[in-house]
Scaffold this motif. Structure first.
Motif, mmCIF file in Angstrom:
data_model
loop_
_atom_site.group_PDB
_atom_site.id
_atom_site.type_symbol
_atom_site.label_atom_id
_atom_site.label_comp_id
_atom_site.label_asym_id
_atom_site.label_seq_id
_atom_site.Cartn_x
_atom_site.Cartn_y
_atom_site.Cartn_z
ATOM 1 N N GLU A 151 0.827 -1.205 0.000
ATOM 2 C CA GLU A 151 0.000 0.000 0.000
ATOM 3 C C GLU A 151 0.866 1.261 0.000
ATOM 4 O O GLU A 151 0.612 2.213 -0.761
ATOM 5 N N ASN A 152 1.898 1.286 0.825
ATOM 6 C CA ASN A 152 2.759 2.455 0.915
ATOM 7 C C ASN A 152 3.610 2.644 -0.335
ATOM 8 O O ASN A 152 3.918 3.786 -0.708
ATOM 9 N N LEU A 153 3.976 1.550 -0.978
ATOM 10 C CA LEU A 153 4.678 1.666 -2.258
ATOM 11 C C LEU A 153 3.785 2.345 -3.289
ATOM 12 O O LEU A 153 4.261 3.136 -4.120
ATOM 13 N N GLY A 154 2.494 2.044 -3.249
ATOM 14 C CA GLY A 154 1.558 2.671 -4.169
ATOM 15 C C GLY A 154 1.329 4.136 -3.870
ATOM 16 O O GLY A 154 1.114 4.947 -4.785
ATOM 17 N N LYS A 155 1.379 4.505 -2.603
ATOM 18 C CA LYS A 155 1.138 5.899 -2.210
ATOM 19 C C LYS A 155 2.349 6.787 -2.479
ATOM 20 O O LYS A 155 2.213 7.902 -3.001
ATOM 21 N N ASP A 156 3.529 6.318 -2.068
ATOM 22 C CA ASP A 156 4.751 7.120 -2.179
ATOM 23 C C ASP A 156 5.939 6.174 -2.180
ATOM 24 O O ASP A 156 6.578 5.963 -1.155
ATOM 25 N N ARG A 157 6.202 5.581 -3.332
ATOM 26 C CA ARG A 157 7.261 4.578 -3.428
ATOM 27 C C ARG A 157 8.606 5.150 -3.008
ATOM 28 O O ARG A 157 9.378 4.514 -2.293
ATOM 29 N N PHE A 158 8.902 6.360 -3.429
ATOM 30 C CA PHE A 158 10.213 6.934 -3.154
ATOM 31 C C PHE A 158 10.392 7.216 -1.666
ATOM 32 O O PHE A 158 11.430 6.894 -1.077
ATOM 33 N N GLY A 159 9.374 7.793 -1.033
ATOM 34 C CA GLY A 159 9.462 8.062 0.392
ATOM 35 C C GLY A 159 9.539 6.792 1.206
ATOM 36 O O GLY A 159 10.309 6.706 2.176
ATOM 37 N N PHE A 160 8.732 5.792 0.819
ATOM 38 C CA PHE A 160 8.747 4.529 1.546
ATOM 39 C C PHE A 160 10.118 3.873 1.457
ATOM 40 O O PHE A 160 10.655 3.388 2.467
ATOM 41 N N LEU A 161 10.714 3.847 0.267
ATOM 42 C CA LEU A 161 11.999 3.193 0.100
ATOM 43 C C LEU A 161 13.109 3.932 0.841
ATOM 44 O O LEU A 161 14.039 3.305 1.368
ATOM 45 N N GLN A 162 13.024 5.247 0.907
ATOM 46 C CA GLN A 162 14.002 5.996 1.692
ATOM 47 C C GLN A 162 13.931 5.602 3.159
ATOM 48 O O GLN A 162 14.961 5.385 3.808
ATOM 49 N N ASP A 163 12.725 5.516 3.691
ATOM 50 C CA ASP A 163 12.565 5.099 5.088
ATOM 51 C C ASP A 163 13.017 3.654 5.281
ATOM 52 O O ASP A 163 13.645 3.312 6.291
ATOM 53 N N PHE A 164 12.699 2.804 4.317
ATOM 54 C CA PHE A 164 13.057 1.391 4.409
ATOM 55 C C PHE A 164 14.575 1.210 4.471
ATOM 56 O O PHE A 164 15.083 0.328 5.174
ATOM 57 N N SER A 165 15.303 2.059 3.754
ATOM 58 C CA SER A 165 16.763 1.928 3.733
ATOM 59 C C SER A 165 17.362 2.099 5.126
ATOM 60 O O SER A 165 18.384 1.487 5.454
ATOM 61 N N LYS A 166 16.733 2.924 5.961
ATOM 62 C CA LYS A 166 17.247 3.133 7.316
ATOM 63 C C LYS A 166 17.084 1.869 8.151
ATOM 64 O O LYS A 166 17.996 1.482 8.899
ATOM 65 N N ASN A 167 15.933 1.200 8.041
ATOM 66 C CA ASN A 167 15.756 -0.074 8.733
ATOM 67 C C ASN A 167 16.689 -1.137 8.178
ATOM 68 O O ASN A 167 17.197 -1.999 8.915
ATOM 69 N N PHE A 168 16.908 -1.097 6.879
ATOM 70 C CA PHE A 168 17.760 -2.060 6.177
ATOM 71 C C PHE A 168 19.166 -2.066 6.780
ATOM 72 O O PHE A 168 19.771 -3.126 6.965
ATOM 73 N N TYR A 169 19.676 -0.863 7.095
ATOM 74 C CA TYR A 169 21.039 -0.745 7.611
ATOM 75 C C TYR A 169 21.097 -0.439 9.105
ATOM 76 O O TYR A 169 22.171 -0.143 9.639
ATOM 77 N N GLY A 170 19.962 -0.500 9.797
ATOM 78 C CA GLY A 170 19.962 -0.270 11.228
ATOM 79 C C GLY A 170 20.251 1.160 11.621
ATOM 80 O O GLY A 170 20.808 1.419 12.704
ATOM 81 N N GLN A 171 19.866 2.093 10.763
ATOM 82 C CA GLN A 171 20.127 3.502 11.024
ATOM 83 C C GLN A 171 19.046 4.067 11.951
ATOM 84 O O GLN A 171 17.850 3.888 11.700
ATOM 85 N N GLY A 172 19.466 4.727 13.014
ATOM 86 C CA GLY A 172 18.514 5.307 13.949
ATOM 87 C C GLY A 172 19.025 6.612 14.506
ATOM 88 O O GLY A 172 20.073 7.134 14.078
ATOM 89 N N VAL A 173 18.300 7.144 15.484
ATOM 90 C CA VAL A 173 18.684 8.425 16.084
ATOM 91 C C VAL A 173 20.067 8.336 16.724
ATOM 92 O O VAL A 173 20.890 9.246 16.600
ATOM 93 N N LEU A 174 20.332 7.232 17.388
ATOM 94 C CA LEU A 174 21.609 7.060 18.083
ATOM 95 C C LEU A 174 22.544 6.080 17.388
ATOM 96 O O LEU A 174 23.666 5.869 17.841
ATOM 97 N N SER A 175 22.083 5.475 16.315
ATOM 98 C CA SER A 175 22.876 4.462 15.615
ATOM 99 C C SER A 175 23.096 4.895 14.166
ATOM 100 O O SER A 175 22.131 5.161 13.443
ATOM 101 N N HIS A 176 24.372 4.968 13.772
ATOM 102 C CA HIS A 176 24.703 5.397 12.420
ATOM 103 C C HIS A 176 25.755 4.463 11.820
ATOM 104 O O HIS A 176 26.909 4.851 11.621
ATOM 105 N N PRO A 177 25.368 3.219 11.529
ATOM 106 C CA PRO A 177 26.340 2.249 11.026
ATOM 107 C C PRO A 177 26.789 2.504 9.589
ATOM 108 O O PRO A 177 27.794 1.949 9.159
ATOM 109 N N VAL A 178 26.038 3.312 8.840
ATOM 110 C CA VAL A 178 26.417 3.601 7.459
ATOM 111 C C VAL A 178 26.363 5.110 7.224
ATOM 112 O O VAL A 178 25.701 5.851 7.949
ATOM 113 N N SER A 179 27.042 5.525 6.182
ATOM 114 C CA SER A 179 27.075 6.940 5.828
ATOM 115 C C SER A 179 25.822 7.349 5.060
ATOM 116 O O SER A 179 25.066 6.502 4.575
#
Length: 308
Positions: A151-179
């Motif tokens: 559903e979210n891919l249909g609404k805003d594929r680009f925004g959803f994938l940007q957010d997904f990339s953070k979960n993909f690499y474990g990126q968070g407020v206090l965690s920055h494993p990737v650049s």
């Protein structure tokens, strides 16, 4: 571009897969995850050929520089595409390495095509054996998660994938494993993919049951997973899958996220080479063992080095 024809669409147009082929030696075929392309194996493609390995990676249909047909995103078809790659290049003694969604292609190929040409398999952060939560798969993920993704891919594929990339690499407020560059690279690979392929593949990896396929794997097998994987929970993925393949090695990367081919690239490269050399993969990682030529020790088991 190197192209392999794997079929034709409903209008008679050729469906082709783009691939790269580096190095000489026994072949390793790298099968990428969702929603990326073969280019996501950058660090493996750069390292493995330095150690007598022929490294091959292709773009799944609908992704990268491969054709983007409307249909064909079920795992039977995707496994047939993998077979076309192996047959076209006439590969023998192949090691298949499936990352995330790519693990499904490996499992289905091994059952559907009887493991032809394959001598070893590796599953990295893989979605096998069955992602969907059902009465007989209580450790799975609720169907609503995959429905929301589509559903979210249909609404805003680009925004959803940007957010997904953070979960993909474990990126968070206090965690920055990737650049930020790695996150930008994720978007650069994911955005050009076919929207149809992107959503259909969610349905495929979210709902396909590979438990029977796992029983067809009769070659040395290695499962690698991130202990902090928020995309494929370890209990749903590798920990359950390894129980279905007798003799399989199961190695956890403690604290690592889903995208460990980037966040733990040196360890993964070393472990792949160790496994290719027919040695057990150790359960820990010693940075001091690493150098420019990536030396290896022989191990009797996961924790005891062999002295010579």
């Amino acid at each position: 571009m190197n192209l392999i024809k794997v079929g034709q669409d409903a209008h008679g147009n050729a469906i082709v897969l783009n691939y790269v082929d580096y190095g000489q030696g026994d072949p390793v075929v790298l099968i990428h995850g969702w929603p990326l392309s073969g280019a996501s194996w950058e660090y493996q493609l750069a390292e493995l050929p330095l150690h007598g390995v022929r490294a091959i990676a292709y773009d799944r249909r609908g992704f990268g520089q491969s054709s983007r047909p409307w249909d064909g995103y079920d795992y039977d078809t995707l496994a047939d595409d993998l077979k076309a790659v192996l047959d076209h290049l006439d590969l023998q003694n192949v090691t298949l390495v499936g990352f995330s969604m790519g693990g499904g292609e490996v499992a289905r190929y091994m059952s559907r095509h009887q493991g032809a040409r394959v001598s070893k398999v590796v599953f990295v952060s893989a979605i096998v054996p069955f992602m969907l939560k059902t009465d007989n798969n209580p450790s799975g993920v609720d169907k609503s998660v995959f429905d929301d993704m589509i559903e979210n891919l249909g609404k805003d594929r680009f925004g959803f994938l940007q957010d997904f990339s953070k979960n993909f690499y474990g990126q968070g407020v206090l965690s920055h494993p990737v650049s930020q560059g790695v996150l930008d690279s994720f978007a650069m690979l994911a955005f050009p993919a076919s929207p149809r392929a992107t959503s259909q593949c969610v349905k495929a990896f979210g709902e396909t049951d590979f438990r029977q396929d796992m029983g067809a794997i009769k070659v040395p097998t290695l499962f690698i997973y991130g202990g902090s994987d928020a995309i494929v929970p370890p209990a749903t993925g590798a920990q359950a899958a390894a129980k279905l393949v007798p003799g399989a090695q199961l190695v956890a990367y403690d604290g690592e996220p889903h995208g460990l081919n980037i966040t733990s690239k040196d360890r993964l490269n070393r472990d792949l080479l160790t496994f290719l050399n027919g040695q057990p993969v150790q359960s820990y990682f010693d940075q001091e063992e690493m150098s420019g030529n990536m030396p290896r020790r022989n191990y009797n088991n996961a924790n005891e080095p062999v002295t010579r």
